[in-house]
Scaffold this active site. Structure first.
Site, mmCIF file in Angstrom:
data_model
loop_
_atom_site.group_PDB
_atom_site.id
_atom_site.type_symbol
_atom_site.label_atom_id
_atom_site.label_comp_id
_atom_site.label_asym_id
_atom_site.label_seq_id
_atom_site.Cartn_x
_atom_site.Cartn_y
_atom_site.Cartn_z
ATOM 1 N N ASP A 235 0.817 -1.206 0.000
ATOM 2 C CA ASP A 235 0.000 0.000 0.000
ATOM 3 C C ASP A 235 0.857 1.264 0.000
ATOM 4 O OD1 ASP A 235 -2.710 1.338 0.553
ATOM 5 O OD2 ASP A 235 -1.513 2.037 2.247
ATOM 6 N N GLU B 42 1.149 -0.472 -4.997
ATOM 7 C CA GLU B 42 0.237 0.628 -5.321
ATOM 8 C C GLU B 42 1.075 1.903 -5.337
ATOM 9 O OE1 GLU B 42 -3.636 2.878 -3.392
ATOM 10 O OE2 GLU B 42 -1.852 2.461 -2.203
#
Length: 533
Positions: free
Chosen positions: A203, A267
């Site tokens: 993330d 990401e």
């Protein structure tokens, strides 16, 4: 010639589950890990290669799990470690790989590491987070802004310093440059790999390291709509530091020590996402893949938008492998962003075919296989901090996180026996899984066929992609692998387009057009054609 061995993840279709909204088994209105396990057959029936689980770790839920208070714990609202182990075992039995989130840029302020770090400037974890003295006038050490609004610095009276947070003030920034922090994070990775997971989605990875000189970010001077203070700066110094790739190499070494079938995807968002995605996946010793927000934040589907994908990833020597997604838990559903008043079912099905024909891995967000539009959530039911702060300027994330509809006639669409944490949109009931299973023409059945189409054609799964010149609203490209050559054609506009396929090419798949030969392509039509051999 026999096809060479291909990694399972290259060209894979991975289904994203947001556990909080997937299925509730204990009647508290919040989805849980047993709920995911209970519905793994549905996921497997789609024909996908794996499942990505959004965070289920111990958390105060200020950012719904992305504020981790214990990397090695399961939050009780989601279940127990035994529940997780059962989920992994069943997924593997069904042929599904399991990918889980890892949040390496920040933790919750309730994490034991931060609780120790904030005590004073000399404790063993004093340098595990980003701390800085104020300027002489008492103001924060730099002009950096938080994604969720306001300065990226919060004063802490115990240390008489500011701590940094790129997101909520309850999400203090880890000092990932610190070797001890890196070792701790790599130990977290080993813990979950030991439990059988097949990889990680990392993330906000480009937020994991910053400029240690705390240089002010320059302002954005170009005109444009801005809804947050964050949007007024170029984020050159609060993120994206050049030391990040060296840490990724260490993470890759850990993953590879468990075998060559583990998968790492990043990401990466922001104005420099294109170059950072390439950097983080370059060569054999970094991450396998990365995805950004090219499609996730786009408010219109255009030919120029689709053209930018293959332009970013042309397939040069040493280049990594892209991943794509149209919808996820962080963005309003693509259907509602892109439909522009047209038939929602037709658009959803055309978009699914387009997604399945892109070069790279693709992520399907829960409900996308049903053609779910963005749910309407009234202001008084909003819970997402970003949605509340920016209301009513943006659609927000809550509307993409509402409960998965399993049954139309159940009080809460089969998601729970209790009032869910977010409301069920009445429009979603008719699109419930049980209803679509009974209808051969439903989007769900087409989704299964399109995923099978991708798996059946090497050109779609791993082949090259070449964009072709075409009129406005007509999207044309080829996919090629070995001796297979496919032509993909989409009318993404509102009106028919005069177009004929090349002579002799056969239809492999058609969406929203029963006969492609009359000389025009209907609106929202999609075609995959094969070159005669």
């Amino acid at each position: 010639m026999a096809e060479p061995r291909r990694e399972w993840w290259r060209g894979a279709v991975i289904y994203q589950v947001y556990p909080r909204s997937f299925a509730d088994t204990n009647g508290d209105g919040i989805g849980d890990l047993p709920g995911v396990t209970e519905h793994l057959e549905h996921i497997a029936s789609l024909g996908v290669d794996g499942v990505w689980l959004s965070p289920f770790f111990t958390s105060p839920m200020k950012d719904f799990g992305y504020d981790v208070a214990d990397y090695l714990g399961i939050d009780p609202i989601f279940g127990t470690m035994d529940d997780f182990d059962r989920l992994v075992e069943k997924a593997h039995r069904l042929g599904l790989k399991v990918i889980i989130d890892q949040v390496y840029s920040h933790t919750s302020d309730l994490h034991a590491w931060f609780q120790e770090s904030r005590q004073d400037k000399s404790n063993p974890k004093a340098d595990w987070y980003v701390w800085a003295d104020p300027k002489p006038d008492g103001t924060p050490p730099s002009n950096w802004q938080s994604v969720f609004g306001g300065p990226a610095w919060t004063w802490d009276a115990r240390r008489h310093q500011y701590y940094m947070h790129n997101f909520l003030k309850e999400q203090p920034q880890l000092n990932v440059r610190n070797p001890e922090v890196q070792e701790a994070l790599l130990s977290v990775a080993r813990f979950w790999l030991d439990r059988g997971v097949d990889g990680f989605r990392c993330d906000a990875l480009n937020f994991s390291m910053h400029d240690p000189a705390l240089t002010d970010n320059p302002p954005v001077l170009t005109p444009g709509k801005r809804t947050r203070p964050f949007d007024y700066q170029h984020h050159f110094f609060n993120q994206s530091h050049e030391d990040i790739p060296a840490f990724l190499t260490r993470l890759r070494q850990v993953a590879d020590s468990y075998g060559d079938d583990r998968f790492l995807v990043a990401e990466v968002g922001g104005e420099r996402a294109n170059e950072e995605m390439k950097l983080y996946t370059q060569g054999p010793d970094r991450l396998h893949s990365a995805y950004g927000f090219l499609y996730l934040y786009a408010d219109r589907l255009t030919t120029d938008l689709v053209d930018r994908g293959p332009a970013m990833w042309p397939g040069g020597p040493g280049e990594g492998w892209p991943s794509w997604t149209f919808s996820n838990h962080d963005a309003p559903r693509a259907l509602s962003r892109w439909v522009e008043g047209r038939d929602e079912k037709a658009f959803a099905e055309m978009a699914l075919l387009l997604l399945m024909t892109l070069r790279g891995n693709v992520f399907v967000y829960q409900g996308e296989e049903l053609g779910l539009p963005q749910a309407k959530v009234p202001f008084e039911r909003l819970v997402d901090p970003e949605a509340i702060i920016n209301w009513p300027e943006t659609l927000g994330r809550d509307g993409a996180r509402t409960p998965m509809p399993w049954k139309a006639d159940n009080g809460f669409a089969g998601f729970s026996e209790a009032e869910p944490w977010l409301p069920v949109d009445p429009r979603h009931r008719a699109l419930a899984v049980a209803e679509q299973e009974k209808d051969p023409s439903a989007t769900l059945h087409l989704a299964r066929r399109l995923i099978a189409l991708r798996k059946a054609h090497p050109a779609l799964r791993t082949g090259s992609m070449t964009m072709l010149d075409s009129p406005d609203h007509l999207l044309l490209f080829t996919r090629q692998e070995w001796d297979e050559n496919l032509l993909c054609a989409f009318n993404i506009g509102h009106d028919p387009i005069a177009w004929r396929p090349p002579a002799g090419w056969g239809v492999v798949q058609a969406v929203n057009c029963s006969d492609p030969w009359p000389g025009e392509l209907p609106p929202l039509a999609g075609l995959v054609l094969s070159e005669p051999r």
